[in-house]
Scaffold this motif. Sequence first.
Motif, PDB file in Angstrom:
ATOM      1  N   GLU A  93       0.728  -1.281  -0.043  1.00 43.81           N
ATOM      2  CA  GLU A  93       0.135  -0.248   0.040  1.00 43.81           C
ATOM      3  C   GLU A  93       0.823   1.265  -0.247  1.00 43.81           C
ATOM      4  OE1 GLU A  93      -3.121  -0.219   3.092  1.00 43.81           O
ATOM      5  OE2 GLU A  93      -3.192  -2.207   2.657  1.00 43.81           O
ATOM      6  N   TRP A  94       2.227   1.145   0.423  1.00 46.71           N
ATOM      7  CA  TRP A  94       2.955   2.258   0.317  1.00 46.71           C
ATOM      8  C   TRP A  94       4.248   2.473  -0.318  1.00 46.71           C
ATOM      9  CZ3 TRP A  94       7.538   1.795   2.911  1.00 46.71           C
ATOM     10  CH2 TRP A  94       7.837   0.798   3.668  1.00 46.71           C
ATOM     11  N   PHE A  95       4.789   1.100  -0.627  1.00 44.34           N
ATOM     12  CA  PHE A  95       6.105   0.915  -1.412  1.00 44.34           C
ATOM     13  C   PHE A  95       5.643   0.456  -2.953  1.00 44.34           C
ATOM     14  CE2 PHE A  95      10.548   0.568  -0.126  1.00 44.34           C
ATOM     15  CZ  PHE A  95      11.100   0.787  -1.640  1.00 44.34           C
ATOM     16  N   PRO A  96       5.524   1.453  -3.863  1.00 44.26           N
ATOM     17  CA  PRO A  96       4.981   1.311  -4.959  1.00 44.26           C
ATOM     18  C   PRO A  96       5.615   0.190  -5.972  1.00 44.26           C
ATOM     19  CG  PRO A  96       5.280   3.650  -4.941  1.00 44.26           C
ATOM     20  CD  PRO A  96       5.924   2.806  -3.439  1.00 44.26           C
ATOM     21  N   ALA A  97       6.975  -0.107  -5.667  1.00 41.82           N
ATOM     22  CA  ALA A  97       7.542  -1.330  -6.299  1.00 41.82           C
ATOM     23  C   ALA A  97       6.944  -2.667  -5.878  1.00 41.82           C
ATOM     24  CB  ALA A  97       9.113  -1.086  -6.251  1.00 41.82           C
ATOM     25  N   VAL A  98       6.491  -2.838  -4.629  1.00 44.46           N
ATOM     26  CA  VAL A  98       6.029  -3.951  -4.124  1.00 44.46           C
ATOM     27  C   VAL A  98       4.675  -4.172  -4.426  1.00 44.46           C
ATOM     28  CG1 VAL A  98       5.706  -5.051  -1.962  1.00 44.46           C
ATOM     29  CG2 VAL A  98       7.577  -3.580  -2.183  1.00 44.46           C
ATOM     30  N   THR A  99       4.256  -5.573  -4.931  1.00 44.67           N
ATOM     31  CA  THR A  99       2.852  -5.709  -5.487  1.00 44.67           C
ATOM     32  C   THR A  99       2.190  -6.624  -4.237  1.00 44.67           C
ATOM     33  OG1 THR A  99       3.415  -7.762  -6.554  1.00 44.67           O
ATOM     34  CG2 THR A  99       3.092  -5.875  -7.652  1.00 44.67           C
ATOM     35  N   SER A 100       3.035  -7.412  -3.449  1.00 43.00           N
ATOM     36  CA  SER A 100       2.619  -8.117  -2.271  1.00 43.00           C
ATOM     37  C   SER A 100       3.772  -8.547  -1.323  1.00 43.00           C
ATOM     38  CB  SER A 100       1.706  -9.461  -2.804  1.00 43.00           C
ATOM     39  OG  SER A 100       2.396 -10.406  -2.971  1.00 43.00           O
ATOM     40  N   VAL A 101       3.401  -8.537  -0.197  1.00 41.77           N
ATOM     41  CA  VAL A 101       4.340  -9.523   0.961  1.00 41.77           C
ATOM     42  C   VAL A 101       3.603 -10.091   1.655  1.00 41.77           C
ATOM     43  CG1 VAL A 101       6.171  -8.697   2.626  1.00 41.77           C
ATOM     44  CG2 VAL A 101       5.937  -7.311   0.688  1.00 41.77           C
ATOM     45  N   GLN A 102       4.124 -11.247   1.901  1.00 40.74           N
ATOM     46  CA  GLN A 102       3.369 -12.109   2.878  1.00 40.74           C
ATOM     47  C   GLN A 102       4.302 -12.685   4.031  1.00 40.74           C
ATOM     48  OE1 GLN A 102       0.039 -12.733   2.901  1.00 40.74           O
ATOM     49  NE2 GLN A 102       0.241 -11.272   0.923  1.00 40.74           N
ATOM     50  N   PRO A 103       3.748 -12.613   5.167  1.00 37.24           N
ATOM     51  CA  PRO A 103       4.715 -13.246   6.329  1.00 37.24           C
ATOM     52  C   PRO A 103       4.775 -14.608   6.219  1.00 37.24           C
ATOM     53  CG  PRO A 103       2.649 -12.472   7.012  1.00 37.24           C
ATOM     54  CD  PRO A 103       2.722 -12.128   5.728  1.00 37.24           C
ATOM     55  N   LEU A 104       5.832 -15.207   6.413  1.00 38.46           N
ATOM     56  CA  LEU A 104       6.178 -16.472   6.630  1.00 38.46           C
ATOM     57  C   LEU A 104       6.825 -17.011   7.912  1.00 38.46           C
ATOM     58  CD1 LEU A 104       8.265 -16.997   3.096  1.00 38.46           C
ATOM     59  CD2 LEU A 104       5.793 -17.294   3.628  1.00 38.46           C
ATOM     60  N   ASP A 105       6.444 -18.248   8.298  1.00 41.18           N
ATOM     61  CA  ASP A 105       7.252 -18.864   9.519  1.00 41.18           C
ATOM     62  C   ASP A 105       6.913 -18.090  10.615  1.00 41.18           C
ATOM     63  OD1 ASP A 105       8.049 -20.998   8.035  1.00 41.18           O
ATOM     64  OD2 ASP A 105       9.723 -19.804   7.329  1.00 41.18           O
ATOM     65  N   ASP A 106       5.690 -17.584  11.001  1.00 43.73           N
ATOM     66  CA  ASP A 106       5.363 -16.805  12.211  1.00 43.73           C
ATOM     67  C   ASP A 106       6.117 -15.480  12.276  1.00 43.73           C
ATOM     68  OD1 ASP A 106       3.152 -18.533  13.176  1.00 43.73           O
ATOM     69  OD2 ASP A 106       4.944 -19.808  14.033  1.00 43.73           O
ATOM     70  N   GLY A 107       6.289 -14.805  11.159  1.00 48.27           N
ATOM     71  CA  GLY A 107       6.900 -13.531  10.984  1.00 48.27           C
ATOM     72  C   GLY A 107       8.725 -13.981  10.762  1.00 48.27           C
ATOM     73  N   ALA A 108       9.211 -14.947  10.747  1.00 46.19           N
ATOM     74  CA  ALA A 108      10.597 -15.180  10.695  1.00 46.19           C
ATOM     75  C   ALA A 108      10.958 -14.877   9.170  1.00 46.19           C
ATOM     76  CB  ALA A 108      11.026 -16.531  11.120  1.00 46.19           C
ATOM     77  N   GLY A 109      10.085 -14.893   8.380  1.00 46.91           N
ATOM     78  CA  GLY A 109      10.530 -14.837   6.866  1.00 46.91           C
ATOM     79  C   GLY A 109       9.264 -14.200   6.132  1.00 46.91           C
ATOM     80  N   ARG A 110       9.517 -13.623   4.942  1.00 44.82           N
ATOM     81  CA  ARG A 110       8.660 -12.995   4.057  1.00 44.82           C
ATOM     82  C   ARG A 110       8.776 -13.438   2.678  1.00 44.82           C
ATOM     83  NH1 ARG A 110       9.328  -6.648   4.966  1.00 44.82           N
ATOM     84  NH2 ARG A 110      10.455  -6.827   2.941  1.00 44.82           N
TER      85      ARG A 110
END
Length: 156
Positions: free
Chosen positions: A46-63
């Motif tokens: 929603e705020w970084f135009p180059a990013v289309t999606s970010v999903q947390p992985l492993d209870d926040g230890a990864g993305r």
Amino acid sequence: MAHRLRPEGLSFVETAPVRLVFAREVSAPPEVVFRALAEDVSGWAEWFPAVTSVQPLDDGAGRDVRLRGGTRFRETVLVAKEPELYAYRVDVTNAPGVRALVEEWRLSPAGAGTRVQWTFAADGNGAFRAVLRLARAGLGRSFRDAVTKLDRRLTP
């Protein structure tokens, strides 16, 4: 085709062959900026135009990160120290030529707001390094635009 990168630690931010460092002050306090970076990871799109999606992985230890143009990153969070430091490394990407990549977001009080410093530390083949150096101005503009948009989102 995705490939695995060299697993660097936080010290790579100081020793990487290519280091791009950008900073900007925002109105929001460090704790609020930190939460947007480290806890509301799906909100990055929603705020970084180059990013289309970010999903947390492993209870926040990864993305799992997807950028415009189809670039993908699978990342490991190296440090999430509220309110001053959020850093991660890329473990797997489909971007060609990259060998190692660590990004650090350092937050410090600045008046009533926050100084946001982003360090993009990378290693790769000669073509990758050259492209990054040429892309410095564009990455800087992208960072400034994103942080300005983030500040608008965080400041009522």
